[in-house]
Every structure is written in structure tokens, then in C-alpha cells.
Scaffold this active site. Structure first.
Site, PDB file in Angstrom:
ATOM      1  N   SER A  15      34.960  18.076  30.334  1.00 30.66           N
ATOM      2  CA  SER A  15      35.283  16.626  29.470  1.00 30.66           C
ATOM      3  C   SER A  15      33.717  16.762  29.159  1.00 30.66           C
ATOM      4  O   SER A  15      33.429  14.886  28.734  1.00 30.66           O
ATOM      5  CB  SER A  15      34.755  15.794  31.159  1.00 30.66           C
ATOM      6  OG  SER A  15      35.468  15.449  31.612  1.00 30.66           O
TER       7      SER A  15
ATOM      8  N   SER B 151      37.435  13.494  29.672  1.00 25.33           N
ATOM      9  CA  SER B 151      36.769  12.181  30.002  1.00 25.33           C
ATOM     10  C   SER B 151      36.016  11.722  29.433  1.00 25.33           C
ATOM     11  O   SER B 151      35.998  10.416  28.891  1.00 25.33           O
ATOM     12  CB  SER B 151      36.927  12.494  31.670  1.00 25.33           C
ATOM     13  OG  SER B 151      35.589  12.555  31.895  1.00 25.33           O
TER      14      SER B 151
ATOM     15  N   LYS C 190      27.399   6.909  29.498  1.00 22.17           N
ATOM     16  CA  LYS C 190      28.596   7.785  29.912  1.00 22.17           C
ATOM     17  C   LYS C 190      28.759   6.670  31.110  1.00 22.17           C
ATOM     18  O   LYS C 190      28.075   6.669  32.016  1.00 22.17           O
ATOM     19  CB  LYS C 190      29.367   8.765  30.304  1.00 22.17           C
ATOM     20  CG  LYS C 190      30.380   9.145  30.939  1.00 22.17           C
ATOM     21  CD  LYS C 190      31.044  10.564  31.012  1.00 22.17           C
ATOM     22  CE  LYS C 190      32.411  10.446  31.271  1.00 22.17           C
ATOM     23  NZ  LYS C 190      32.572  12.221  32.038  1.00 22.17           N
TER      24      LYS C 190
END
Lengths: 491, 483
Positions: free
Chosen positions: A182, A158, A78
Site C-alpha cells: 500500500s 491503498s 493518511k
């Protein structure tokens, strides 16, 4: 070699060890897959050259008998984790071009275990969002489609890019972060598993901060076992993070023995929210039946402050974010507006650098911390947070883990829920309470809705009991027989 | 005695509270491993944490905590075994995080008190409100380029102790005495070098005026008061300014003002309305700071004797005056020097006189520090020993002292070389006295006729003839007999 991308991490490690294929081949097949699925926009920065180099080094290590726990396994990172000499953006314009001189503790641990890093996965800007539509670098597209509907769906957020990359077979696993859901919500939306461990289990050092008291690294993979493998490597105390816990890391993989006889599974009644689709309730029922059939005992429990969780979260997280994001001022790195006056420079830098959702949260956070409002909002929210945490403590007197749906819906189309921020925030209604309490939570794909989209179930455990969470998730996984996305389904 | 300001409407009392920022002596910063040395090249002592790079986290330096506890104990203050770091949020280029990590609601040190010594010899108690730990900011440099400002982050993240006093201080003299005493205590403790020139100690002064007995007036906070002299001058100026405003029917604004040492005035920086809203909240990157009272006890065992204790001991043990004791304890090294002199010399009061009047005097004249003194404590003790055991007189001792200062030789050696030993042989003294009496028959006559004052004349003549070496006590004794 495209079938290599469909292996589990566990099988890939076996294949590498048996010399069925090399890490270079495994990595190349993923790089090819990334090229074929570029339209998903799962990555902000792809690092194929670096990945191939790492793969070669991995093959050399294995030849010498020095292979690490994850040697040669291609992963997506990420883009909230700082990576040495590789652009790290947090999906924000304000960090465009920023190349850290350091590697986050978690990604370093993966590298030390021999992992290959394919690139930096897309996300909501500064991890603020539940649909991966707030990224400066564009939306991520969920590789799943509804039957009879060609609309682009969100992968959740997210960590949307991380989830989409694993679901689309462009990475064998991915690391993400979870502040209010997330990891778990995108895992649910993309039909894969993902775990957020206990707050303090993984170091936050080198992870771009959103809300420090909630942010926690975790991972995605297509099986529960692969998650256990990844988490085992990522976890552990870090003296550089004062909030990381001095706890031994158990062998999460060994915990997956399927034995949940006599385990008490709590069903929180407050998670039956109005307007939840029937199919999600049904799936939840199914989950209960599966665990019962495996020998678990089902217990009804109450978490009475659940409905305060979202408002509490949307005070605490923005408050911390408003302060954490103050460092992006254009003075030392990242975007800077060329203004001669200092205040103008600050204002324009941040006006240009941050997107709407980030600005919204900075404003909310600044407001709730300001003189005259602090007690009414921030202090009150901290008190409620304690009550929410106590709810769990009390529930765990009666049960060992909790079973809930992960999200109140399946993946929605891009553009839906965009008209009202509150609607978007509701996506995290089931994941936020565990975040506020710092508890480990995992989403495991358990079924599909009427449109064929994946739905996840969430297992929430006691602090530091990821082993139980993983074990239960593993049982659900085995009984649900969820069908992963087929290669041919990919568009 | 509080210093009052005479206004047109009568006397005004000045009410002062001080906030002292003291840089903690520690090898590394409060939350990072970067070095803290003064005067290093710009931005050469900056870690990733100090520069607030994304994802960096603070890790508390235990040494700084220990120093704060030491200081708290030295200020006779309550040590809080649980305290909380909070973020103070504001934007400035030399504040990389966009917030300063400080302590707000739960400081590491709570209430306490110290004694200050006033010029009239009296002692006053000043309350300490709190002491907390916080990060220093970096430095903005505006004079290197016409269009650009530069930032040096060497100081960014260095540990500071903010010591807040109660509004117990009345007037500039007390303020100077307070600041001096705090500096003295910190130096004794080794927790801050107290060097105001290098900015390792800085003071903000809160001032208001009122008619004696009235409620507190509106206060102004004066920043940039960076020397004892500036404290005196800034308070003088500001108090007068406030009195004038009130007496002219105006109102004092609650505001932050800046002391300008060149123009010798304070001027407004920002008003209450423009004041920052710092949005303090507990720093989520740091757990509450907790330690055991046993650890505090262990630190307590390592505390040196503090200035006030030392002062009282010097008065009790050596019979020194308050003034002498106060001068000697001003620096720990000075007090230690004195004690060595007194031990070797065998007379504490005499030693105090010699250290204060002779040694400090000549060092001062030569612009030398005590640490650079050509005469060591042992050597000065040796000189005093010679006076005490009557080897030389006090007068000769002064000459020997001058020689010692110039050459660094031991007193005994100089006395030996120059033959300065006192004459204690009564026969020899008698012979000199007889000579003097024989040479001055008129005066002898006059003395015997009742002119007692002439005794001194005879002593002087005898001393002169013996080149100062005759023992004065013996001279007196024999003279009296003979006259």
C-alpha cells in the site's frame, strides 16, 4: 510562491533555516496548491487552519533556535492514522465524524519534530485496495495522465491520497501504511519514492488496524533522501505497541553515501511473471545495469514460494481484518443504524457502514477462521508464510538486497480491473512477499512506460537493514534521472 | 463416597467438571493501565484500550502473568514458559473489541491436581486440566430504561484466570468441596479474593450422568452458578433432570443452560447447533508470552505454605485431628491466629479446642469475623496458659473468656481482679473436704459400703464450697485419701 511547493524537504529545511521564507509561507503555498488540485480528491479532511497555526508556532520555534528535525515541513497524513480532534475515517462511512481524543505515535513523533499537517489523505476503505477506488469519500485521481489519453488514472492503493498529494506538490511528504504494498505500489504509480520499513520499526499505536501482523507505517516523498529524513523521525520502539521492536534507529540520512561497491544485489527469477509488460522487464534490466555500473555484484537468486504469496496473503490479511473490524459495531462510536433490536442494529450498522471490498474481506476472513476450515486455510497459510520468509532468509545468504519491479503494470484507468477482485489483487504480486516476511521494501521511480507513465523499481532488504535499502534506492534514483511530474502537467 | 442418584432403573453417577473464572488481584487490567477497583462509578475505569477505540493495542500486564504463575504453582500444575494469547471472536455490546483476548491452544498453566476434603473425613484428588489468562467483559444493564440498555466497561479488560478441572468430580458434595478448596488456595496465594458475591469468582459446571462403569454421558454446561449453595442446588436439579430424561427414553442435549436461583431450575440458553463459532486465532497484536523457568523458580520461593501442607503439618506437629486441622486452615488468617494462640498458650490441642469451639462459636453467634474479634490471639494464648499452669480451671476459664469477650481485658487481669485463682494449698483444701465429709455422714457411710459413684458427689460439694477455685486434681487426691 508556488515554486516553494516544488522544493525537496531537505532544501525547504535549508530555506527555512536561511530565512529565505517562513513556514507560514511554505504552508500557505501548499494550502493554495491543495485548493488548485481539489479534483484529485487526495484529501478526505483538509486542515488548513490547523496547518497555519502549526506553521506559525514553527516559525516561532525556529526564531528561538528550537527548531526540530522537520520543523515547518507540510505533510499529508493518511486517514488511517488517528489524529487528535481531527476526523479520522479510514475512508469508511462507519467512522464518519469520528474525532479521536488521541494522536497516533507516528504522527505525534512528526508533530514533535515540528511538522505541519495539512490534512488527512484519502485511501482505500480500511486500507483494503490497490487503486484507491474503495474509499467512501470518492476515488483519488492520479495527477499523471497517459500521453494522448485523458482518462483518469488511479494513484494505486491503498495509500493513494498520500502518494497523489506528494506527486501533485500539495505536500512535501506524506505518511502512509503498507500491508501488502500500500505504499510501494502507489509510489510506483505516482512517480515518487516510498518506503515500508521492517515490521516493528514504526509503532502501530493509533493506526486503524487492517491486518495487524502485516500493517506497517511508512512514508512517501519525491526523493529518497526526503524519505530517509521522514523515516528517521517516524521510527522507534513504542512501549504501547507490543510488536514494535526495541531497536535503535540508525541515521538513515547518513546511510545515503552512494557506496554500493561489492554489495550483492539479488535478482529473484520468480518475479519474472507471465504477461508482464516488456517495458517493465526492460526497466528491471536497466536497474541491474545501473547497480552493476555503481560497483554492485549481481546475483541470481530463487524465492521458490513466491507464487503462493498472494493466496497466503489473501487468507491471513482478511482473517485478521475480520477480527480487527469487529469493533465497528455502532455501540460506542461512528455510524449506528437506528434499530431497536440488537442483532438488527449490528447487521444494519455494518451493512450500511462498510463498502463492498471491506465486506468481501470480512466474509473471507470469517470463513477461513471458522471451525472446520481453520486448519485448511489459516494454519496452512501460516505455514506457507513461514516458507516464504525462509525463502528470503536463504536468498540473503547469497545477497544483501533484492531488486525487483514494484508492480506488474503502470497506473491503470479508474474502473479498469474492477470486474474481478483477483485481477486487482494481482497488483500486489511483487510487494506482498516482502510484507509476509516483514521485510523493508522501497519503491523508487526509475522510468516511464510507452504512455509516459512512471514505473518503479523495488528494493527489498534484510530485516532492520533499511539503511542498505535506502542507499541502493538512492543510487538507482541518481542513475535513473527520473523526471518528476512538472507543475504544468498538473490538470 | 460419590453421591448417587436413585433412579427407576438403578443408581446413576453424576460426572462433573468445573470451569472457575477467578478475577486476578492486580491494580490494573490485563492489557491496559486502567484501575480494577470494585464498585467504582460506571465507566470510570476505562482506558482507550478497554473501550476498543480504533488503533488501540494491548500491552500485557506483568503482574497478572505473575499471579497466574503463582496460582499454577499453588495448584501443583505445570507452568508453560511459552504460551499464546488468542482472540475469541463474538459480538456483544459489553465486549468492545468484538473479541475477547484469551488463551486457547497454548495456556500459561497445564495439567496439575489438588486434594479436596470430603465431609466424611476422606480426601480425594481432582485433576486440573489447565489455567489460562483472559479478559473479562463489561456489564450490560437492562433495567434502567424501558427502551435502552446501558453498558458499564469498568470490568472490561480485567484479568481473569479460567481454571478448568478434569471430569473427576462426582456429585454436589465434591463439587462444593472442590470450589471451596480452589477458593481457599487462591486466597492463600493472594491471587484472587474469592468473593463470589461481588462476582470476582464465578463457576460454570459441566454435568452429565451415567450408570457406574459406563462411558461418559452427554453433558450440559450450567452457567451463572455463583455461590456454593447454588453449586449444590444446580447440580441436584440438573442431574435429576438428566436422569428423568434418560429414564423416560429421551436424550440429553449438549447445550448451555442457565441456573435460575429464584425458580431453582436450570433452563436452556443455547443448544450445540446455536453455539458460537468463536474463530479462535493467535492475537497478532501480542507476541507469544515467554519467560524463564528461573523466574518461575523465583515466584515459587515466595509462595506461602498452602492449605494442604498446613493441614498435614497441623496434624503432624500439633497432633490435631483431621477435622480440627481442616477447620483451622480454612482461612490463612485463622490458621495464623491458631498458631499464635498455641505458641503463647503452650498446648496446641487445647488451643485448637478453644479457637474452634469457644472463639469461633461466640464470633459466629455475634456475627463477627475473626479479624474483628475482641480477644486477640495473644490474649487467648494468655488464657490458655493460665489453664495449662493450673492457675485456673477449665470451668473458671470459660467465665474469664466471657468476660474477656465483653471487655477486651487480659485473662490474667480478670483472674486477678476477681480473685479466681485456683486454690492449690493442700491445707485449705483439706479443711473444705473435712467440712463436706462432716456434713454428709450418711453418704460417707454409703460410699465406704461400696457406692463408688458417690465420689463425684463429694467432688461437686468441695468445688461448690470453694467456689470452683479448688484445684480438681488435688481435690481428687485428698478426697480419695480421706475416704
Amino acid at each position: 510562491m508556488s515554486n516553494l511547493t516544488h522544493l525537496t524537504i531537505k532544501d525547504a529545511l535549508k530555506g527555512l533555516e536561511n530565512k529565505d521564507f517562513t513556514a507560514l509561507e511554505l504552508t500557505q503555498s501548499h494550502i493554495d496548491a491543495m485548493a488548485q488540485t481539489k479534483s484529485l480528491n487526495a484529501y478526505i479532511t483538509e486542515t488548513p487552519e490547523l496547518a497555519l497555526e502549526q506553521a506559525k508556532a514553527s516559525d516561532a520555534r525556529r526564531a528561538k533556535g528550537e527548531a526540530g528535525d522537520l520543523d515547518g515541513i507540510p505533510l499529508a497524513i493518511k486517514d488511517l492514522f488517528c489524529t487528535e480532534n481531527v476526523q479520522t475515517t479510514a475512508a469508511s462511512h462507519i467512522l464518519e465524524g469520528f474525532k479521536p481524543q488521541y494522536e497516533s505515535t507516528v504522527s505525534q513523533k512528526l508533530l514533535d519534530a515540528g511538522a505541519v499537517t495539512l490534512g488527512k489523505a484519502n485511501l482505500d476503505e480500511f486500507a483494503m485496495g490497490s487503486s484507491n477506488t474503495t474509499s467512501y469519500y470518492g476515488n483519488v485521481i492520479n495527477p499523471w495522465r497517459r500521453k494522448n489519453d485523458d482518462k483518469d488514472l488511479t494513484p494505486g492503493g491503498s495509500s493513494g491520497g498520500s502518494a497523489a498529494s506528494v506527486a501533485a506538490y500539495t505536500a512535501m511528504g506524506a505518511i502512509g501504511t503498507d500491508t501488502g504494498g500500500s505504499i510501494r505500489q502507489p509510489a510506483s504509480f505516482c512517480g515518487i519514492s516510498g518506503i515500508k520499513p521492517t515490521y516493528g520499526r514504526c509503532s502501530r499505536w493509533g493506526v486503524v488496524a487492517f491486518a495487524s501482523s502485516l500493517d506497517q507505517a511508512g512514508c512517501f516523498a519525491r526523493t529518497v533522501e526526503d524519505n530517509a529524513l521522514l523515516l528517521r523521525t517516524m521510527s522507534g520502539h513504542d512501549p504501547k505497541d507490543s510488536t514494535s521492536a526495541k531497536k535503535d534507529v540508525p541515521d538513515f540520512v547518513a546511510a545515503l553515501n552512494g557506496d554500493i561497491k561489492g554489495l550483492k544485489v539479488g535478482i529473484p527469477k520468480e518475479y519474472r511473471v507471465d504477461g508482464m509488460p516488456e517495458e517493465i522487464l526492460k526497466l528491471w534490466e536497466k536497474g541491474i545495469e545501473w547497480l552493476k555500473s555503481a560497483g554492485a555484484q549481481i546475483v541470481d537468486v530463487s524465492l521458490p514460494h513466491t507464487h503462493y504469496a498472494l493466496p497466503t496473503y489473501y487468507i491471513i490479511a482478511p482473517a485478521e481484518a475480520s477480527s480487527n473490524l469487529a469493533r465497528y459495531d455502532g455501540v460506542r462510536y461512528g455510524h449506528r443504524a437506528q434499530e431497536s433490536d440488537l442483532t438488527d442494529m449490528y447487521e444494519l450498522t455494518r451493512a450500511q457502514g462498510f463498502g463492498d471490498e471491506v465486506k468481501r474481506r470480512i466474509m473471507i476472513g470469517t470463513y477461513v477462521l471458522s471451525a472446520g476450515y481453520y486448519d485448511a486455510y489459516y494454519i496452512k497459510a501460516q505455514k506457507v508464510r513461514r516458507l516464504i520468509s525462509e525463502d528470503f532468509t536463504k536468498a540473503y545468504e547469497k545477497c544483501d538486497v533484492l531488486l525487483t519491479p514494484t508492480a506488474p503494470s503502470a497506473a491503470f484507468a479508474i474502473g479498469e480491473n474492477e470486474d474481478d477482485p483477483i485481477k486487482m489483487y494481482l497488483n500486489d504480486v511483487f510487494t506482498v512477499p516482502a510484507s509476509l516476511a516483514g521485510l523493508p521494501g522501497m519503491s523508487v521511480p526509475a522510468g516511464n512506460d510507452k504512455d509516459g507513465l512512471p514505473l518503479g523499481l523495488q528494493i527489498i532488504g534484510r530485516p532492520w537493514e533499511e539503511e542498505t535499502v535506502l542507499k541502493v534506492a538512492h543510487v538507482v534514483e541518481n542513475l535513473a534521472q527520473f523526471k518528476l511530474l512538472e507543475c504544468g502537467d498538473l490538470k | 463416597m460419590p453421591q448417587m442418584i436413585k433412579g427407576d432403573t438403578g443408581d446413576w453417577e453424576i460426572v462433573i467438571g468445573m470451569e472457575i473464572h477467578a478475577q486476578v488481584i492486580a491494580r490494573s487490567k490485563l492489557f491496559s493501565g486502567a484501575a480494577t477497583e470494585f464498585g467504582a462509578a460506571p465507566n470510570s475505569q476505562v482506558s482507550l484500550v478497554d473501550a476498543a477505540m480504533p488503533g488501540m493495542l494491548p500491552v500485557l500486564n506483568k503482574k497478572c502473568v505473575e499471579q497466574a504463575v503463582r496460582t499454577g504453582l499453588g495448584l501443583n500444575s505445570k507452568i508453560n514458559t511459552r504460551s499464546v494469547f488468542a482472540r475469541k471472536n463474538y459480538f456483544y455490546p459489553d465486549l468492545p473489541q468484538g473479541y475477547q483476548i484469551s488463551q486457547f491452544e497454548d495456556p500459561i498453566v497445564g495439567k496439575g491436581k489438588i486434594e479436596i476434603d470430603l465431609p466424611d473425613g476422606s480426601v480425594k484428588e481432582i485433576g486440573i486440566t489447565r489455567l489460562h489468562l483472559e479478559q473479562d467483559a463489561g456489564k450490560s444493564i437492562h433495567d434502567q430504561s424501558p427502551t435502552k440498555s446501558f453498558v458499564d466497561l469498568n470490568r472490561s479488560g480485567c484479568a481473569l484466570m479460567e481454571i478448568v478441572s478434569e471430569p473427576d468430580i462426582r456429585g454436589p458434595e465434591e463439587a462444593v468441596a472442590y470450589l471451596s478448596k480452589i477458593r481457599m488456595i487462591l486466597r492463600y496465594l493472594g491471587t484472587c479474593d474469592g468473593n463470589m458475591d461481588e462476582g470476582s469468582m464465578r463457576a460454570d459446571v459441566n454435568i452429565s450422568v451415567r450408570k457406574p462403569g459406563d462411558e461418559y454421558g452427554t453433558r450440559a454446561e450450567i452457567k451463572n452458578v455463583n455461590s456454593l449453595k447454588a453449586v449444590q442446588q444446580a447440580i441436584d436439579f440438573e442431574a435429576r433432570r438428566q436422569v428423568e430424561i434418560i429414564e423416560e427414553g429421551g436424550k440429553v442435549n449438549q447445550e448451555t443452560r442457565l441456573w435460575d436461583p429464584n425458580k431453582m431450575e436450570t433452563r436452556s440458553m443455547r443448544s450445540k447447533e446455536e453455539a458460537h463459532d468463536y474463530r479462535y486465532f493467535p492475537d497478532p497484536d501480542l507476541l507469544p508470552l515467554e519467560f524463564s523457568s528461573q523466574w518461575v523458580e523465583e515466584i515459587k520461593q515466595t509462595l506461602p505454605e498452602l492449605p494442604d501442607e498446613k493441614k498435614h503439618r497441623f496434624m503432624d506437629e500439633y497432633g490435631l485431628s483431621l477435622y480440627d486441622a481442616s477447620v483451622l486452615i480454612a482461612e490463612r488468617s485463622r490458621a495464623d491466629f491458631f498458631e499464635t494462640v498455641a505458641k503463647d498458650g503452650g498446648d496446641a490441642k487445647l488451643s485448637a479446642n478453644w479457637v474452634i469451639n469457644e472463639l469461633l462459636g461466640i464470633l459466629n453467634k455475634n456475627e463477627k469475623a475473626l479479624s474483628d474479634s475482641p480477644i486477640s490471639a495473644e490474649q487467648l494464648g494468655g488464657l490458655i496458659k493460665l489453664i495449662v499452669d493450673n492457675t485456673i480451671s477449665g470451668k473458671i476459664a470459660k467465665d474469664v473468656f466471657a468476660e474477656m469477650f465483653a471487655s477486651g481485658k487480659d485473662a490474667e487481669k480478670i483472674v486477678e481482679e476477681k480473685g479466681l485463682k485456683q486454690v492449690t494449698d493442700t491445707g485449705a483444701i483439706e479443711a473444705v473436704i473435712d467440712e463436706v465429709l462432716a456434713e454428709n455422714p450418711d453418704n460417707v457411710e454409703a460410699y465406704r459400703g461400696g457406692k463408688d459413684k458417690l465420689f463425684g458427689f463429694f467432688v461437686g460439694q468441695v468445688m461448690k464450697k470453694s467456689q470452683g477455685k479448688a484445684n480438681p486434681a488435688l481435690v481428687n487426691e485428698i478426697l480419695k485419701k480421706k475416704l
